[in-house]
Design a protein around this motif. Structure first.
Motif, mmCIF file in Angstrom:
data_model
loop_
_atom_site.group_PDB
_atom_site.id
_atom_site.type_symbol
_atom_site.label_atom_id
_atom_site.label_comp_id
_atom_site.label_asym_id
_atom_site.label_seq_id
_atom_site.Cartn_x
_atom_site.Cartn_y
_atom_site.Cartn_z
ATOM 1 N N GLU A 18 1.003 -1.320 -0.126
ATOM 2 C CA GLU A 18 0.129 -0.030 0.148
ATOM 3 C C GLU A 18 1.012 1.217 -0.106
ATOM 4 N N SER A 54 -1.413 3.034 -6.740
ATOM 5 C CA SER A 54 -2.961 3.573 -7.014
ATOM 6 C C SER A 54 -3.974 2.546 -6.628
ATOM 7 N N ALA A 55 -4.883 2.945 -5.535
ATOM 8 C CA ALA A 55 -5.941 2.174 -5.154
ATOM 9 C C ALA A 55 -6.805 2.004 -6.402
ATOM 10 N N LEU A 56 -6.841 2.869 -7.269
ATOM 11 C CA LEU A 56 -7.762 2.591 -8.438
ATOM 12 C C LEU A 56 -7.255 1.465 -9.426
ATOM 13 N N THR A 78 -7.577 -1.872 -7.527
ATOM 14 C CA THR A 78 -8.923 -2.287 -7.374
ATOM 15 C C THR A 78 -9.729 -2.748 -8.610
ATOM 16 N N ALA A 79 -9.051 -2.245 -9.903
ATOM 17 C CA ALA A 79 -9.385 -2.594 -11.451
ATOM 18 C C ALA A 79 -8.837 -3.875 -11.431
ATOM 19 N N THR A 84 -8.269 -6.254 -9.071
ATOM 20 C CA THR A 84 -9.167 -7.014 -8.266
ATOM 21 C C THR A 84 -10.424 -7.374 -9.088
ATOM 22 N N GLY A 85 -10.884 -6.410 -9.750
ATOM 23 C CA GLY A 85 -12.379 -6.670 -10.411
ATOM 24 C C GLY A 85 -12.113 -7.079 -11.875
ATOM 25 N N LEU A 125 -5.901 -4.824 -4.444
ATOM 26 C CA LEU A 125 -6.462 -4.337 -3.073
ATOM 27 C C LEU A 125 -7.791 -4.918 -3.152
ATOM 28 N N THR A 126 -7.959 -5.728 -2.183
ATOM 29 C CA THR A 126 -9.115 -6.518 -1.770
ATOM 30 C C THR A 126 -9.835 -6.013 -0.626
ATOM 31 N N GLU A 127 -11.177 -6.431 -0.473
ATOM 32 C CA GLU A 127 -12.047 -6.328 0.720
ATOM 33 C C GLU A 127 -11.379 -6.935 1.745
ATOM 34 N N TYR A 139 -7.990 -7.192 2.372
ATOM 35 C CA TYR A 139 -6.975 -6.168 2.778
ATOM 36 C C TYR A 139 -7.597 -5.239 3.880
ATOM 37 N N VAL A 140 -8.615 -4.686 3.259
ATOM 38 C CA VAL A 140 -9.448 -3.799 4.380
ATOM 39 C C VAL A 140 -9.699 -4.418 5.495
ATOM 40 N N GLU A 150 -8.564 8.714 -2.364
ATOM 41 C CA GLU A 150 -7.602 7.777 -2.504
ATOM 42 C C GLU A 150 -6.280 8.268 -3.112
ATOM 43 N N HIS A 168 -5.558 9.610 -5.954
ATOM 44 C CA HIS A 168 -5.292 9.439 -7.506
ATOM 45 C C HIS A 168 -5.769 10.703 -8.296
ATOM 46 N N ALA A 195 -3.153 4.201 3.284
ATOM 47 C CA ALA A 195 -4.426 3.140 3.378
ATOM 48 C C ALA A 195 -4.415 2.436 4.848
ATOM 49 N N THR A 207 -7.579 2.503 6.905
ATOM 50 C CA THR A 207 -8.299 1.298 7.521
ATOM 51 C C THR A 207 -8.208 1.374 9.297
ATOM 52 N N GLU A 237 -14.292 -1.857 2.882
ATOM 53 C CA GLU A 237 -14.519 -2.903 1.938
ATOM 54 C C GLU A 237 -15.226 -2.394 0.766
ATOM 55 N N TYR A 257 -15.552 0.539 -0.451
ATOM 56 C CA TYR A 257 -14.857 1.282 -1.572
ATOM 57 C C TYR A 257 -14.210 0.269 -2.313
ATOM 58 N N VAL A 258 -13.706 -0.779 -2.044
ATOM 59 C CA VAL A 258 -13.024 -1.607 -2.924
ATOM 60 C C VAL A 258 -13.805 -2.426 -3.649
ATOM 61 N N ASN A 273 -15.014 -0.101 -6.419
ATOM 62 C CA ASN A 273 -14.153 0.438 -7.331
ATOM 63 C C ASN A 273 -13.610 -0.678 -7.991
ATOM 64 N N SER A 274 -13.804 -2.159 -7.776
ATOM 65 C CA SER A 274 -13.418 -3.289 -8.702
ATOM 66 C C SER A 274 -14.644 -3.650 -9.257
ATOM 67 N N GLU A 275 -15.894 -2.969 -9.123
ATOM 68 C CA GLU A 275 -17.028 -3.329 -10.058
ATOM 69 C C GLU A 275 -17.259 -2.276 -11.220
#
Lengths: 397, 397
Positions: A219, A298-300, A303-304, A306-307, A384-386, A388-389, B219, B221, B299, B303, B386, B388-389, B392-394
């Motif tokens: 992170e 970058s968290a974005l 998470t991209a 991750t998704g 970055l996953t749920e 992790y949070v 975040e 960015h 982060a 958290t 969680e 947020y993650v 942003n992953s969806e």
């Protein structure tokens, strides 16, 4: 190749009582049976733990016998009492080794801001000394005793030949979060029986760290405790290095350090993806590094991935705020082998199949090609996953 | 005070068809009935959207009539075609207003890297022109039409007296993620009927943005599309500013901008906590800002707040890697009014009750006191959940 120790090294790992669960190790000892050349690299955080303060003072002497590491408490932000506790740990170890306390370096990792309990260490240090051994099991025990939230021990070994002599390198590291460039809550200890001058030891270690532990992030939070040591005790009697043998040694060290750095990212808290970022064609290594680091942090972007979303806009825009002079037309982007952005314009690609390749593979490759020059950097990070949070909002207190 | 418009401004918001759901607005138009002094501040990302490129060219003229904003597509990373699309949007608007295209500025927000569809805009721009009105409803419609993942429209108004004349300031903003200092996917438009020179308009806006939109992050960015405009059309006929009236105007503008910036953080994706970070006693504003920003973007700090954990080690260590010369003994830390770290050493405090105060209150206050000087900065951020993650992953694809 078995995970064994170089000649002249013994290690131990055990539970002494800093952590509550008696099944979990919290004290590691690494010893060279003779004075070794010693180099160290430390966190660049202005707030650093007492063990960093004490060890940083000693490393310039260029020689050392042992490294004592406890987990479960970082002995950071603990003021003068913390410094005294760290010095006391080295003195207790030195008594057993019959060497000056200055020949012992020390690391602590765990929660910040709690005073170190001396009682478990007072009995633990002699007990660890009694357990010292040169077997693969002794080495693994030491590697396990460094762990905090790590889920597996991180070890790497290499064998090379220097001037006709067999030389071994064996290393252990820990780390799973609070990982940012310039070192993070990661500890590494590299032992070799190579004969190296103090100057070579320092230069070889810095080169290896710059291309491994400084090229990872979870992170991006730089820790107060990061430390990597290289002990070179000369038991292999390889004689002085020439240019060829120095390169052989550097390559092996770089490999060991990169293997451990990657293991840290593979163990990153909650991560579902291991991401390799290659930034190529930069004006210089510094610019490539800054871009890779911004993408990695970058968290974005995370998470991209991750998704399983090939959202190149988040990657390109992260490159854009790295403080490097560039235009969008200077960049092309390849994700898992598929070109998705070409010289400033979206490329045609099959979104569904690329998304599937991210979803179905733990390893993801991001390659950013610049048109500026010839400098490259490789950087590793996690998504970055749920999870992790969840882990980081539940840790401590 | 009702959310009404200053004299001489009309606005509209509607659905034109860039977004699929016909119930969701995607086109906003803000018009001054006479040429207004105009200033603008833009993203510092080297990768910026076509509307930023086009508007940035026009703002130095110091005058403008209208701002057209679409949501659902950021028209960023779309090359020369994107530039032509942005210019075309301003030209279509200018035709209806009977003014040169250079008097119209433009913003786009939404997904990066897709070409803007012209058809919905070709019919939408005249339709928005027809809908222009000066009612609170017209203003709210425009504010809603700027939104992407925002859950509520962000508006702020102030009334002040300048040289005995009533002056109104009405402003709208959008933003809920991709929020980092130096502007982020946030758009802001501030309208006032004050009479201001072009130079005053620019200076007043920059001061306000530096203490508001540049002091927030979700975040960290930095987006490709951030833009804030200030239109001052002089309908209030307040005459030239003197030092007193300039200060009155600046204070009101600062308040409006800060209110909108805070609204963005209150709407931050998935956030459970609104965090105010005060860094006090720094050598200068730049150092205070860097420390506040690193704390806000960590982060691990975020958290910890999510988990209602008064984990000051994460806050102090983030300050330590902000690139500011400091020692841990230079810092004291107050969390929700409770001193938890004093001049480099842990303070005694009731962990359970402090944790409860974080859990039970949406608003969290972090006050870091340095012993270096007199400079202060206030910064706002959100926690990291969680949710947020998940969001942003969806999003996208």
């Amino acid at each position: 190749m078995s995970l064994s120790l170089p000649a002249g090294f013994r290690t131990a790992g055990m539970h002494c009582g800093i952590k509550k669960d008696p099944a979990i190790f919290d004290l590691a000892l690494f010893v060279s049976d003779r004075p070794a050349s010693l180099a160290g690299v430390f966190t660049q955080n202005k707030v650093f733990g007492s063990p960093v303060a004490v060890s940083r003072e000693r490393v310039p002497r260029g020689t050392g016998r042992a490294c004592l590491i406890n987990s479960g408490n970082s002995n950071a932000c603990t003021g003068q009492r913390g410094i005294e506790d760290a010095r006391w740990m080295t003195a207790e170890t030195a008594k057993l080794l019959d060497c000056p306390p200055e020949d012992v370096v020390v690391c602590s990792t765990g929660v910040i801001g709690r005073f170190l309990p001396r009682e478990p260490l007072a009995s633990g240090i002699p007990a660890a000394f009694e357990k010292l051994g040169d077997s693969p099991e002794s080495f693994e025990n030491a590697a396990r005793a460094m762990m905090t939230t790590d889920t597996f021990a991180k070890q790497a070994v290499r064998e090379i030949e220097l001037n006709g002599k067999l030389v071994r390198i064996s290393a252990a590291a820990k780390g799973a979060a609070m990982i940012g460039p310039n070192m993070a809550t990661m500890l590494g200890i590299i032992m070799t029986d190579a004969e190296l001058s103090a100057a070579d030891t320092d230069a070889l270690l810095r080169h290896a760290v710059d291309r491994s532990f400084n090229c990872i992030s979870v992170e991006g939070h730089t820790s107060t405790s990061d430390t990597v040591f290289l002990f070179a005790n000369g038991a292999a009697e390889n004689g002085p290095l020439d240019d060829d043998s120095r390169l052989t040694m550097q390559t092996a060290l770089d490999e060991v350090a990169a293997e451990l750095a990657q293991a840290i990212i593979r163990d990153a808290e909650g991560a579902k993806h291991f991401i390799t970022i290659d930034v190529c064609g930069a004006r210089n290594r510094g610019e490539a590094f800054r871009i890779a680091k911004e993408i990695a942090n970058s968290a974005l972007v995370k998470t991209a991935i991750t998704g399983a979303d090939p959202n190149w806009g988040r990657i390109i825009s992260a490159a854009g705020y790295a403080g490097v002079e560039l235009k969008d037309s200077d960049m092309s982007l390849v994700l898992n082998g598929v070109e998705i952005y070409q010289a400033g314009a979206p490329a045609e690609f099959d979104t569904v199949s690329l998304s599937r390749s991210i979803k179905e593979n733990r390893d993801v490759s991001i390659q950013l090609q610049l048109s500026h020059g010839n400098a490259d950097v490789r950087f590793w990070t996690s998504d970055l996953t749920e999870e992790y949070v969840r882990l980081n909002s539940e840790y401590t207190t």
